[in-house]
Design a protein around this motif. Structure first.
Motif, PDB file in Angstrom:
ATOM      1  N   ASP A 188      11.215  -5.030   7.974  1.00 28.45           N
ATOM      2  CA  ASP A 188      11.336  -6.422   7.182  1.00 28.45           C
ATOM      3  C   ASP A 188      12.277  -6.019   6.223  1.00 28.45           C
ATOM      4  OD1 ASP A 188      10.370  -9.130   6.309  1.00 28.45           O
ATOM      5  OD2 ASP A 188       9.772  -8.193   4.506  1.00 28.45           O
TER       6      ASP A 188
ATOM      7  N   SER B 149       0.986 -10.150   3.887  1.00 26.00           N
ATOM      8  CA  SER B 149       0.635 -10.533   5.212  1.00 26.00           C
ATOM      9  C   SER B 149       0.853  -9.415   6.315  1.00 26.00           C
ATOM     10  CB  SER B 149       1.753 -11.821   5.651  1.00 26.00           C
ATOM     11  OG  SER B 149       1.434 -12.004   7.139  1.00 26.00           O
ATOM     12  N   ILE B 150       2.010  -8.604   6.140  1.00 27.75           N
ATOM     13  CA  ILE B 150       2.050  -7.520   7.358  1.00 27.75           C
ATOM     14  C   ILE B 150       1.622  -6.255   6.887  1.00 27.75           C
ATOM     15  CG2 ILE B 150       4.568  -8.387   7.811  1.00 27.75           C
ATOM     16  CD1 ILE B 150       5.846  -6.401   6.182  1.00 27.75           C
ATOM     17  N   SER B 151       0.741  -6.238   5.780  1.00 28.24           N
ATOM     18  CA  SER B 151       0.053  -4.841   5.218  1.00 28.24           C
ATOM     19  C   SER B 151      -1.504  -5.148   5.517  1.00 28.24           C
ATOM     20  CB  SER B 151       0.636  -4.337   4.254  1.00 28.24           C
ATOM     21  OG  SER B 151       0.345  -5.043   3.213  1.00 28.24           O
ATOM     22  N   GLN B 152      -1.849  -6.287   5.607  1.00 31.52           N
ATOM     23  CA  GLN B 152      -3.230  -6.830   5.310  1.00 31.52           C
ATOM     24  C   GLN B 152      -3.661  -6.669   3.851  1.00 31.52           C
ATOM     25  OE1 GLN B 152      -5.978  -5.305   8.214  1.00 31.52           O
ATOM     26  NE2 GLN B 152      -4.652  -5.706   9.802  1.00 31.52           N
TER      27      GLN B 152
ATOM     28  N   ASP C  25       6.544  -1.895   9.955  1.00 31.92           N
ATOM     29  CA  ASP C  25       6.595  -3.356   9.726  1.00 31.92           C
ATOM     30  C   ASP C  25       7.408  -3.342   8.550  1.00 31.92           C
ATOM     31  OD1 ASP C  25       5.660  -3.748  12.334  1.00 31.92           O
ATOM     32  OD2 ASP C  25       3.643  -4.154  11.465  1.00 31.92           O
ATOM     33  N   VAL C  26       7.092  -2.662   7.504  1.00 29.59           N
ATOM     34  CA  VAL C  26       7.788  -2.763   6.420  1.00 29.59           C
ATOM     35  C   VAL C  26       8.990  -2.556   6.008  1.00 29.59           C
ATOM     36  CG1 VAL C  26       7.720  -2.217   3.813  1.00 29.59           C
ATOM     37  CG2 VAL C  26       5.465  -2.451   4.944  1.00 29.59           C
TER      38      VAL C  26
ATOM     39  N   TYR D 152       1.681   0.835   8.252  1.00 31.91           N
ATOM     40  CA  TYR D 152       2.322  -0.374   8.290  1.00 31.91           C
ATOM     41  C   TYR D 152       4.090   0.058   7.873  1.00 31.91           C
ATOM     42  CZ  TYR D 152      -2.323  -2.194   7.656  1.00 31.91           C
ATOM     43  OH  TYR D 152      -3.657  -2.565   7.697  1.00 31.91           O
TER      44      TYR D 152
ATOM     45  N   THR E 125       4.948 -11.982   1.998  1.00 32.34           N
ATOM     46  CA  THR E 125       5.161 -11.625   3.439  1.00 32.34           C
ATOM     47  C   THR E 125       4.745 -10.126   3.455  1.00 32.34           C
ATOM     48  OG1 THR E 125       7.332 -12.913   3.592  1.00 32.34           O
ATOM     49  CG2 THR E 125       7.066 -10.779   4.816  1.00 32.34           C
TER      50      THR E 125
ATOM     51  N   THR F  49       3.241   1.580   0.894  1.00 36.59           N
ATOM     52  CA  THR F  49       2.537   1.209   2.020  1.00 36.59           C
ATOM     53  C   THR F  49       1.730   2.306   2.734  1.00 36.59           C
ATOM     54  OG1 THR F  49       2.496  -0.091   4.176  1.00 36.59           O
ATOM     55  CG2 THR F  49       4.473   1.428   3.158  1.00 36.59           C
TER      56      THR F  49
END
Length: 691
Positions: free
Chosen positions: A625, A663-666, A621-622, A618, A660, A614
């Motif tokens: 999760d 989504s969280i990393s565009q 967020d990664v 991000y 997912t 990543t």
């Protein structure tokens, strides 16, 4: 003097595979090998869906390799038997069985990412089979590619002695040429001929210093690992000439002490011909690998067979493929000669087989041949009983080679035909798929009556379902994916059962006592008979075993297959004239169940090893999760704004993870997983199973 078969010099055969992490460019490299050796007159492209080696419709639609494909090439008077393998971890069995029969391998790495998660997996597989490897750093035309960093990642993450034998000449992000450090020549690749024309010249002045330093590093490594002669010459002169250096590198590669590294950009047609030269120069012929080892199937004594066409036959079936034009059995011949019309013996199954036809494969195309000798890979048609891992030999000189071992499936899916009229067709299709794919299995759920198929991941099962509909014309409905749980016991326990039943006018009687012991070192349940010799007729021994082991497949505890258990028969007896097969099987089965009921059942869940990549932005967020998914983070690396997160995680928490993560990393993060181990479900989750 080199052995010959049918006029062919065995020393000029190279059996090699191309292995890599997904998207490292394996199939693109394979397509260039086909083109430059004249096997294909048009270059196949993965991104256009016309790669020759990805011949299945499923592969061309998805742009990935699903099944290993074989072909035979010719280069510099040598015969190159190539197997292109999948990169996705769900199809790792294809890599495993290919490496079992290959003499060498080309490991392809992405020039930007270097060693990735699946790179480590295939490297370990090749290391386990002691397969000599050379490396190809690909995609050096990509933004962020760095040849030296990629080489260093091989050294650090794989603990490998990776030494360049060629280096790239870069202008910005363009690979304009390749320096051969052994011959100290500079090669460029003509764009108009799609790289077919290779121009050799003097090394440009701008590259001279780097080339000389790199060659000195190569000479030192080759002298240290390439044998006494190379070391003596180097100590006396401080250098090795081209022939001596090539010989020393070959010796070091064959001895698994060094891994020669080459470079290029396959999509831009750069660096492939030097790779072909390296395959010929550095990878082994069948004469360079030790004689194949096995056992005498009758006495279990160790045996060896040399790669000699006049030896007794020793061939290994490493893959089967159900086909409308005749089911194929891919075979590697280690010794002797396999001929059309031969009656041969499957020593694994104690069955006689007949070779109706032999073909040489080029992806899905077939070229008929009359025989296959040592070192050759062919596909046999007409074998009825042979499956992956079986040994083919002759009755008068039998040998049994070691079988392959595959990882257990970790995910299951319920399937049913959309029409009741297709029920039999579905059963037949599943039977064929299970025969061809050792990591796929199917069973009937005793509680629901549903047919459950199990595999290595969501993509694996998705492809299998598509094959049911496309290849076997059986439309199916599917349930949601479910985890392939296992169960074991926490403590030892014993159980006894006395079976007595009157059937007709005959009494059937058996008494059996069973002990169960937990043993975490066992991948499955293991059986042992400790009953006093003579306490029961030995003709019933196999029914004692089948009764006990049947319970391991389900029906006790929470109904999951039982693993990590030692099943011990302590006592077995009957009364004169009343012992029967059914009585011993039933008594053993029910004694097992009583013993299991007395032990504490523990549910095991499959744990996956993962790597997520990543951008720094991000990272939080990664990680957050992953923590919510019960991941255990073991390592985090940073490379030029990208974080590599490695660890383990239960597969039950990873359904839908790709969506997912995008989504969280565009859409900028990615991940890969592979089966790692089974572990006990934590107490807070155990209540889901009524524990």
């Amino acid at each position: 003097m080199a052995k010959k078969q049918g006029g062919r010099d065995i020393s000029k055969i190279r059996n090699f595979g191309i292995i890599a992490h997904i998207d490292a460019g394996k199939t693109t490299v394979s397509e260039r090998l086909l083109f430059y050796t004249g096997k294909e007159h048009r270059m196949g492209e993965v991104h256009e869906g016309v790669a020759h080696m990805d011949w299945m419709e499923e592969e061309r639609e998805r742009g990935i390799t699903i099944t290993s494909a074989a072909t035979t090439l010719s280069w510099r008077g040598h015969v190159l038997n190539l197997i292109d393998t999948p990169g996705h971890v769900d199809f790792t069995a294809e890599v495993e069985r290919s490496l079992r029969v290959l003499d060498g391998a080309v490991v392809v790495f992405d020039g930007v990412n270097g060693v990735e998660a699946q790179s480590e997996t295939v490297w370990r597989q090749a290391k386990r089979y002691r397969v000599p490897r050379i490396c190809f750093i690909n995609k050096l035309d990509k933004t962020g590619a760095d040849f030296r960093k990629a080489v260093e990642s091989i050294r650090t993450r794989l603990n490998a002695n990776a030494v360049p034998v060629s280096i790239p000449h870069m202008l910005g992000q363009d690979v304009v040429g390749v320096v051969d450090l052994v011959a100290m020549r500079y090669f460029t690749f003509d764009d108009e001929s799609q790289g077919k024309i290779v121009v050799a010249s003097e090394i440009p002045e701008a590259m001279r210093e780097e080339a000389e330093l790199s060659r000195a590093e190569l000479v030192e490594a080759a002298a240290e690992d390439g044998g006494d002669e190379a070391m003596t010459t180097w100590l006396e002169t401080g250098d090795l000439d081209e022939a001596s250096l090539r010989k020393a590198v070959r010796a070091a590669v064959l001895g698994l002490r060094l891994h020669a590294v080459l470079c290029g950009a396959a999509l831009r047609n750069r660096g492939i011909q030097p790779l072909l030269d390296a395959i010929v120069d550095y990878l082994p012929s069948p004469l360079d690998v030790p004689p194949v080892e096995g056992i005498d199937p009758k006495t279990s004594k160790p045996m060896r067979r040399k790669p000699d066409p006049d030896e007794q036959l020793a061939a290994y079936a490493f893959k089967t493929f159900a086909d409308a034009h005749g089911d194929l059995t891919y075979v590697r011949v280690y010794a002797g000669t396999l001929r059309v019309g031969d009656q041969i013996w499957n020593s694994t199954r104690d069955k006689v087989e007949r070779v109706a036809r032999l073909v040489q494969m080029h992806a899905d195309a077939r070229l008929p041949i009359e025989e296959a000798g040592p070192g050759e890979i062919a596909a046999a048609i007409g074998l009825r009983y042979t499956v992956t891992g079986d040994t083919l030999t002759h009755r008068h000189g039998p040998i049994l080679l070691e079988r392959l071992h595959f990882a257990e499936p970790v995910i299951a899916l319920a399937v049913e035909p959309k029409s009741s009229a297709d029920k039999d067709a579905l059963e037949q299709a599943l039977e064929k798929l299970a025969r061809d794919d050792p990591t796929f299995s199917c069973r009937t759920d005793e509680e629901t009556g549903q047919t459950l198929i199990s595999g290595m991941g969501e993509l694996h099962l998705e492809v299998l379902v598509h094959r049911l509909e496309r290849d076997y014309h059986v439309p199916v409905s599917t349930g949601r994916p479910r985890v392939a749980y296992r169960q074991t016991i926490a403590n030892a326990s014993e159980g006894e059962f006395e079976f007595e039943r009157v059937v007709g006018e005959k009494t059937q009687y058996a008494r059996v006592r069973v002990r169960l012991e937990p043993d975490a070192s066992l991948p499955k349940a293991e059986y042992e008979d400790r009953a006093v010799p003579g306490s029961y007729p030995r003709i019933f021994a196999q029914y004692l075993k089948s009764g006990a082991m049947a319970s391991c497949q389900g029906g006790v505890g929470y109904g999951f297959p039982s693993v990590q258990i030692r099943v011990i028969v302590l006592a077995a007896s009957t009364r004169e004239g009343e012992g029967t097969e059914a009585a011993f099987e039933a008594a053993s089965n029910l004694a097992f169940q009583r013993a299991f009921d007395g032990a504490q059942c523990v549910v095991l869940e499959p744990i996956m090893r993962f790597e997520a990549q990543t951008p720094d932005a991000y990272m939080g967020d990664v990680l957050g999760d992953l923590n919510r998914r019960r991941a255990l983070i073991e390592d985090v690396d940073a490379v030029e704004g990208v974080r590599f997160i490695r660890g383990t995680v239960p597969i039950s928490e990873m359904f839908g993870y790709s969506t997912t993560l995008r989504s969280i990393s565009q859409g900028r993060a990615s991940y890969s997983m592979e089966p790692h181990a089974y572990a006990a479900v934590p107490p807070e989750r155990a209540k889901d199973f009524g524990m």
